[in-house]
Write a protein that holds these residues in place. Structure first.
Motif, PDB file in Angstrom:
ATOM      1  N   ASN B 249       0.804  -1.225   0.000  1.00  0.00           N
ATOM      2  CA  ASN B 249       0.000   0.000   0.000  1.00  0.00           C
ATOM      3  C   ASN B 249       0.838   1.275   0.000  1.00  0.00           C
ATOM      4  O   ASN B 249       0.304   2.369  -0.073  1.00  0.00           O
ATOM      5  N   ALA B 250       2.170   1.118   0.048  1.00  0.00           N
ATOM      6  CA  ALA B 250       3.023   2.288  -0.130  1.00  0.00           C
ATOM      7  C   ALA B 250       3.310   2.525  -1.610  1.00  0.00           C
ATOM      8  O   ALA B 250       3.959   3.499  -1.975  1.00  0.00           O
ATOM      9  N   LEU B 251       2.886   1.590  -2.424  1.00  0.00           N
ATOM     10  CA  LEU B 251       3.141   1.711  -3.858  1.00  0.00           C
ATOM     11  C   LEU B 251       1.934   2.347  -4.546  1.00  0.00           C
ATOM     12  O   LEU B 251       0.813   2.249  -4.041  1.00  0.00           O
ATOM     13  N   PRO B 252       2.165   2.938  -5.707  1.00  0.00           N
ATOM     14  CA  PRO B 252       1.010   3.420  -6.473  1.00  0.00           C
ATOM     15  C   PRO B 252       0.144   2.240  -6.895  1.00  0.00           C
ATOM     16  O   PRO B 252       0.647   1.157  -7.190  1.00  0.00           O
ATOM     17  N   THR B 253      -1.171   2.418  -6.883  1.00  0.00           N
ATOM     18  CA  THR B 253      -2.087   1.309  -7.153  1.00  0.00           C
ATOM     19  C   THR B 253      -1.869   0.722  -8.539  1.00  0.00           C
ATOM     20  O   THR B 253      -2.158  -0.450  -8.766  1.00  0.00           O
ATOM     21  N   SER B 254      -1.331   1.499  -9.445  1.00  0.00           N
ATOM     22  CA  SER B 254      -1.195   1.016 -10.818  1.00  0.00           C
ATOM     23  C   SER B 254      -0.229  -0.163 -10.929  1.00  0.00           C
ATOM     24  O   SER B 254      -0.326  -0.950 -11.860  1.00  0.00           O
ATOM     25  N   VAL B 255       0.706  -0.304  -9.992  1.00  0.00           N
ATOM     26  CA  VAL B 255       1.666  -1.383 -10.117  1.00  0.00           C
ATOM     27  C   VAL B 255       1.191  -2.674  -9.463  1.00  0.00           C
ATOM     28  O   VAL B 255       1.806  -3.714  -9.613  1.00  0.00           O
ATOM     29  N   ILE B 256       0.090  -2.612  -8.715  1.00  0.00           N
ATOM     30  CA  ILE B 256      -0.400  -3.824  -8.048  1.00  0.00           C
ATOM     31  C   ILE B 256      -1.073  -4.705  -9.099  1.00  0.00           C
ATOM     32  O   ILE B 256      -1.949  -4.247  -9.811  1.00  0.00           O
ATOM     33  N   PRO B 257      -0.670  -5.963  -9.205  1.00  0.00           N
ATOM     34  CA  PRO B 257      -1.300  -6.842 -10.196  1.00  0.00           C
ATOM     35  C   PRO B 257      -2.784  -7.008  -9.896  1.00  0.00           C
ATOM     36  O   PRO B 257      -3.214  -6.917  -8.748  1.00  0.00           O
ATOM     37  N   ASP B 258      -3.529  -7.309 -10.909  1.00  0.00           N
ATOM     38  CA  ASP B 258      -4.968  -7.475 -10.754  1.00  0.00           C
ATOM     39  C   ASP B 258      -5.262  -8.613  -9.786  1.00  0.00           C
ATOM     40  O   ASP B 258      -4.577  -9.631  -9.782  1.00  0.00           O
TER      41      ASP B 258
END
Lengths: 297, 374
Positions: B249-258
């Motif tokens: 959750n410290a990462l931008p949501t765009s990099v979280i895999p689906d």
């Protein structure tokens, strides 16, 4: 050589002497001087108000050798040393091995073993006086239970020395155990495990690893036991006073008797010198013989 | 692994100590002739496992078989194995030769056989000429070789080693590591080796068994452990510097895999997979970070960066890189280089359809600019 370096060296030597000086002074005053004075004193006859003491050379020593009591006392002391030293060492070692094992109530066992050491020798002797009392004492109570007749343990020549020896072993073994216990705790448990992996059983491990590693302690304990076999006579005053018929008399007790009961200090001095000489010789032999075979870490 | 039955089979073995440490329900097969490393932090049960195999500890539950024989309650001497201790456990009062042949003598081996075996062991370990020295007169490396010689002299098919290199200096450690590996292969023996040093494990092992809290975390060859850590713990323990692990959750949501829940997810990245760029906007996405320091190691440079909301990350860059602390950088990576772990239990998660998510295409199309521009 550099002047500074030489000065430095001299200063170090000076420091060395300064550090040794207090001990040296005290030793001279309280050990070396009395020893020499005793020797000198032993060369003179006993002085009385009518016959002043005169230089007699080694006549006092000749008197001692001619005295049958001398041989009795010397034999007694040899038996006393010959039994108390090995037996108390073996007891100490066995007790230490047991108290070092992982057993329940380990600290209780240790302190129980050590109790005789804390007790003053006079108190211990009084305790044993009660044990040895004919008919009423603990020992006779026990032997009497099995139907044995009462024995005067301290009062008859056959058993007096043996009784004194038992008290000494009882008193010393616990003390020596502490040294073995300390030494056992410095032996890493890995060695035991390595020996087990190599197929060594308990006995092989004890004989080939444990005992050699305990050798320095054994020497230390041995020297102490030897000194004690000459030095420790407190219990004689309570138990037997050297009797009956000199059966339990030890050298130091005899020296005390000569000097302070019969006021024959020259002969006492001569005997003291003989003891010093004998102990010195044994010490030299010991270090020559045993030192070579001992592994010090 | 092989069609042969395993050389050592440990089946649901437990050995629990008063403090709760020990091993819990451990099952494990070790093939014949392999070099197996038990790896883990202190207190993870790796030494206990080794001591259970050795017979120095007896299992509370479960069975241990060596070479097809049930040895669960057999004494160490009946298991035909040897052991090298961390402290070497050499007998200080015995000479090198006496130390080496101690076990042979205990087992009443014939005199001339002892002699030839001793000569062999001395030659193999390069200890000729030191036979009569006491352990105290040897250097650390030589003592270690005496311990090795003692372990191989009996010709047992299994050798256990409990952190045998931890008392050596770094340079010697490297050389001895190679020697031990060579020796194992030449003699064809099975070695079970305990260490907390992942470098040793990676460089020597056929099989690494990573342990934590008395349980096996992952079993595999060194490459498996490094490339596909089964848990976040394995990811953080293997590799130097360790993998960067940060909460997703410290990462931008765009990099979280689906399909992944960013609130219960840990993201991991190896330092060499992190891409740093200093220029603005030359990357379509990137995590803003601040350089906090660097270590130059000759062939490579480690850069330490702070990422808001995390413990920071480490990047490994080839050659010499000079970025002063305080520089703002942007972090990115090639999609497949990312590792995802369950935030709570730590097990590895695999993106449902890897390589097809939106970010992946974006990232892979991006040229690797950071290292070339710096």
């Amino acid at each position: 050589m550099n002047e500074m370096a030489r000065l430095q060296k001299r200063r170090l030597a000076l420091y060395g002497w300064m550090l040794a000086a207090p001990a040296l002074a005290l030793m001279s005053l309280f050990a070396f001087y009395p020893a020499i004075a005793t020797f000198w004193h032993s060369l003179f006859s006993r002085g009385t108000s009518r016959r002043p003491s005169v230089f007699t050379g080694f006549e006092n020593y000749g008197d001692l050798f001619a005295d049958p009591t001398f041989w009795t006392v010397a034999t007694n002391n040899l038996i006393y040393a010959g039994v108390t030293i090995p037996v108390s060492i073996i007891f100490a070692l066995v007790m230490a091995l047991w108290a070092n094992a992982h057993i329940p109530a380990r600290s209780f066992v240790r302190s129980a073993y050590f109790t005789p050491t804390i007790l003053p020798m006079i108190a211990a002797a009084n305790l044993w006086l009660f044990f040895y009392t004919p008919d009423l004492g603990v020992i006779d109570q026990i032997t009497g239970f099995f139907g044995a007749s009462p024995t005067n343990w301290l009062g008859q020549p056959e058993t007096a020395l043996a009784s004194v020896i038992i008290v000494t072993i009882w008193k010393e073994a616990g003390f020596f155990m502490i040294f073995y216990l300390a030494a056992l705790q410095t032996i890493p448990p890995d060695l035991r495990e390595a020996a087990r992996i190599e197929g060594a059983g308990r006995w092989t491990y004890t004989r080939r690893v444990l005992l050699p590693l305990l050798m320095p302690t054994t020497i230390f304990v041995f020297v102490n036991a030897m000194i004690n076999s000459v030095k420790l006579i407190d219990h004689l005053f309570i138990l037997t006073k050297g009797g009956p018929n000199n059966a339990s008399k030890l050298i130091l007790y005899w020296i005390w008797e000569m000097a302070f009961a019969y006021f024959d200090s020259p002969h006492a001095a001569a005997m003291t010198i003989l003891v010093l000489l004998a102990l010195g010789l044994v010490a030299v032999a010991q270090f020559r013989l045993v030192e070579k075979r001992t592994h010090y870490r | 692994m092989t069609s042969q039955p395993p050389f050592i089979r440990i089946s649901s073995v437990s050995r629990v100590f008063n403090g709760g440490n020990g091993v819990h329900d451990l099952s494990l097969d070790i093939p014949r002739g392999s070099f197996v490393v038990l790896l883990g932090p202190s207190g993870c049960g790796k030494s206990t496992t080794l001591r259970l195999i050795a017979g120095l500890e007896i299992a509370d539950h479960g069975t241990i078989e060596i070479d097809g024989k049930d040895v669960t309650s057999a004494p160490p001497s009946k298991r035909s194995l040897s052991m090298v201790f961390q402290s070497y456990a050499l007998f200080p009062h015995l000479s090198v030769a006496e130390n080496i042949v101690f076990g042979l003598k205990v087992r009443k081996t014939k005199k001339d056989e002892i002699k030839t075996r001793l000569a062999d062991a001395l030659r193999v370990t390069g200890l000729e000429g030191y036979e009569d020295r006491k352990p105290a007169q040897l250097s650390g490396g030589q003592r270690q070789r005496v311990a090795l010689a003692r372990a191989i002299v009996a010709g047992h098919p299994l050798c256990l080693m409990d952190e045998p290199l931890s008392n050596l200096d770094a340079k010697l450690r490297h050389a001895v590591r190679k020697d031990i590996r060579d020796l194992q292969q030449r003699l064809g023996i099975t070695v079970v080796y305990v260490t907390h040093d992942q470098t040793e494990a990676m460089s020597m092992a056929d099989i690494v068994i990573l342990m934590k809290d008395g349980r096996i975390e992952q079993i595999g060859n060194p490459a498996d452990l490094y490339l596909k850590p089964a848990t976040a713990f394995a990811a953080g323990f293997v590799g130097s510097p360790p993998m960067t692990l940060i909460p997703a959750n410290a990462l931008p949501t765009s990099v979280i895999p689906d399909g992944f829940d960013a609130n219960n997810l840990t993201f991991g990245i190896r330092p060499e997979d992190l891409i740093l760029s200093t220029g603005q906007n030359d990357h379509p996405w990137g995590i803003p970070a601040t350089v906090t320091g660097s270590e130059f190691l000759g062939a490579e440079t480690f850069l330490f960066v702070a990422i808001p909301g995390t413990d920071g990350a480490t990047a490994r860059l080839p050659g010499r890189v000079e970025i002063s602390p305080g520089t703002e950088v942007s972090l990115s990576w090639v999609g497949a280089a990312a590792h995802w772990f369950d935030g709570e239990h730590g097990h590895r998660l695999t993106p449902t359809v890897p390589g097809t998510s939106a970010q992946d295409t974006k990232i892979t199309s991006q040229p690797d600019t950071a290292t070339s521009t710096l």
